[in-house]
Design a protein around this motif. Structure first.
Motif, mmCIF file in Angstrom:
data_model
loop_
_atom_site.group_PDB
_atom_site.id
_atom_site.type_symbol
_atom_site.label_atom_id
_atom_site.label_comp_id
_atom_site.label_asym_id
_atom_site.label_seq_id
_atom_site.Cartn_x
_atom_site.Cartn_y
_atom_site.Cartn_z
ATOM 1 N N SER A 161 0.817 -1.210 0.000
ATOM 2 C CA SER A 161 0.000 0.000 0.000
ATOM 3 C C SER A 161 0.851 1.261 0.000
ATOM 4 N N HIS A 215 -9.326 -3.539 -2.471
ATOM 5 C CA HIS A 215 -8.038 -2.849 -2.420
ATOM 6 C C HIS A 215 -8.231 -1.337 -2.392
ATOM 7 N N GLU A 216 -9.300 -0.870 -3.014
ATOM 8 C CA GLU A 216 -9.606 0.561 -2.943
ATOM 9 C C GLU A 216 -10.050 0.951 -1.534
ATOM 10 N N GLU A 229 -17.650 1.326 -14.313
ATOM 11 C CA GLU A 229 -17.447 2.155 -13.115
ATOM 12 C C GLU A 229 -18.743 2.432 -12.378
ATOM 13 N N GLU A 268 -14.225 7.912 -7.475
ATOM 14 C CA GLU A 268 -12.770 7.870 -7.656
ATOM 15 C C GLU A 268 -12.252 6.446 -7.460
ATOM 16 N N MET A 269 -12.763 5.768 -6.456
ATOM 17 C CA MET A 269 -12.354 4.394 -6.170
ATOM 18 C C MET A 269 -12.762 3.461 -7.306
ATOM 19 N N HIS A 288 -10.326 3.665 -10.175
ATOM 20 C CA HIS A 288 -9.096 2.936 -9.866
ATOM 21 C C HIS A 288 -9.309 1.427 -9.983
ATOM 22 N N ALA A 289 -10.434 0.954 -9.453
ATOM 23 C CA ALA A 289 -10.695 -0.487 -9.437
ATOM 24 C C ALA A 289 -10.805 -1.058 -10.847
ATOM 25 N N TYR A 328 -15.739 9.037 -1.775
ATOM 26 C CA TYR A 328 -14.694 8.668 -2.740
ATOM 27 C C TYR A 328 -15.120 7.563 -3.707
ATOM 28 N N TYR A 334 -7.875 3.620 0.737
ATOM 29 C CA TYR A 334 -8.459 4.891 1.180
ATOM 30 C C TYR A 334 -8.722 4.928 2.685
ATOM 31 N N LYS A 347 -2.930 6.797 -2.295
ATOM 32 C CA LYS A 347 -4.172 6.041 -2.148
ATOM 33 C C LYS A 347 -4.215 4.864 -3.124
ATOM 34 N N GLU A 348 -3.134 4.086 -3.133
ATOM 35 C CA GLU A 348 -3.047 2.918 -3.994
ATOM 36 C C GLU A 348 -2.651 1.689 -3.171
#
Length: 356
Positions: free
Chosen positions: A121, A238-239, A345, A325-326, A329-330, A322, A243, A126-127
């Motif tokens: 992490s 993982h998101e 998404e 945004e998450m 990323h996912a 979030y 976060y 935030k990854e």
């Protein structure tokens, strides 16, 4: 280098046992402590610096998956030609060399003792990313070292084991009979033994069965012959961890029933897989395929609740600020477009919202 986490191995006496053995063998020992759950890139950086400075020959990781994952990244990072170790994590599939790694397992969950992968992490960006670093040279898996694991961590570890199986089990492939039987066997073994562990923490047989399940679940063996799924619940969890730094298994337990209900409603053509899950894993019967499909999901959720796992994101202080945004990323690079049921998404946002 002796790597471990927050100090639980000192409370249980395992640290003293390990040190006595190392001292008796006349080893020079450098320690890296404080490796956190959802291990940080900062610990990888610190570990690589220690290994280089002290010319370490072997890494001994004592702990659960977080300690082992971090140690894998350190082992590979020693030989990484660049300076940016976070870049190494992002491009880890091409790593060629690593220090030897031995681990002593203290938590049945991730299966990191039996595979080459690790998850690191970066809270600044935030990854939370997984990569292929190195396989352990040897893993010492003694169920007695898990007797002191709390009920909460035992339950969340079991949820992680089950998720590793379910991510591959819910696949478009219908005829990989051996894989399905292996997967169902692991799930039923966890379902049988977790309640025993929660009532009798020092039950050797139950702890041993969970430990064996953890190793097999993430080994890739139960997915032989299966079409790739993208592991959607792990991608989403993982998101959450990146976060909010939550316990990985808890996040998976919350997400999985929500994901199941969502994809079943979105694409009823996958009902056959949920029917098999309900019948073969939970021993449920019903002539109506839709009813039994949802009953299997309800049984899974009930199992997690009975184990004491919080089942809503709001219980962990998480809101929807979030989520969009998450979700981006996912699903980066369209990762989940080829999942068991394709997710975009907006789908991911809705699944997150359904978990509140």
């Amino acid at each position: 280098m002796l790597a471990y986490g927050g100090g639980s191995i000192k409370k249980t006496g395992l640290y003293d046992t390990v040190k006595e053995i190392l001292d008796a063998g006349d080893f020079e020992v450098v320690e890296l402590s404080g490796i956190a759950p959802n291990p940080r890139i900062e610990s990888v950086v610190e570990g690589v610096a220690l290994c280089k400075h002290h010319q370490i020959d072997v890494i001994l990781a004592v702990g659960g998956g977080s300690v082992i994952d971090c140690s894998k990244a350190i082992a590979a990072g020693v030989y990484y030609p660049g300076e940016d170790l976070w870049e190494m994590v992002k491009t880890s599939d091409h790593l060629q060399k690593a220090l030897p790694l031995v681990d002593i397992l203290t938590l049945s969950a991730t299966g990191s003792e039996f595979d080459g992968g690790g998850v690191i992490s970066n809270l600044k960006t935030k990854e939370k990313l997984g990569g292929l670093f190195t396989y352990p040279t040897a893993s010492i898996c003694d169920p007695t070292y898990t007797f002191s694991v709390s009920s909460y961590q035992s339950a969340s570890g079991a949820a992680d084991i089950m998720s590793h199986i379910m991510e591959g089990y819910f696949s478009k492939t219908k005829d990989s009979d051996l894989s399905d039987e292996l997967a169902q066997g692991v799930l039923k073994t966890v379902i049988k033994n977790l309640p025993i562990v929660l009532k009798e923490p020092d039950n050797y047989s139950a702890r041993a069965n969970l430990m064996a399940c953890a190793s097999v679940a993430c080994s890739g063996i139960p997915e032989y012959g299966k079409a790739s799924t993208g592991w959607p619940c792990h991608a989403m969890e993982h998101e959450l961890s990146a976060y909010y730094d939550i316990t990985h298994g808890v996040g998976l337990a919350i997400l999985t029933p929500s994901w199941m209900r969502y994809i079943l409603q979105k694409d009823p053509s996958v009902t056959w897989r949920f029917v098999r899950f309900a019948k073969e894993v939970w021993n449920l019967e019903d002539q109506d395929e839709t009813k039994i499909a949802y009953a299997g999901i309800d049984a899974l959720e009930h199992f997690f609740k009975e184990a004491g796992i919080p089942m809503r994101l709001s219980e962990l202080g998480i809101d929807d600020i979030y989520f969009e945004e998450m979700a981006r990323h996912a699903n980066r690079n369209g990762r989940l477009s080829n999942a068991f049921v394709a997710l975009n998404e907006q789908d991911i946002v809705e699944i997150f919202k359904n978990c509140l």
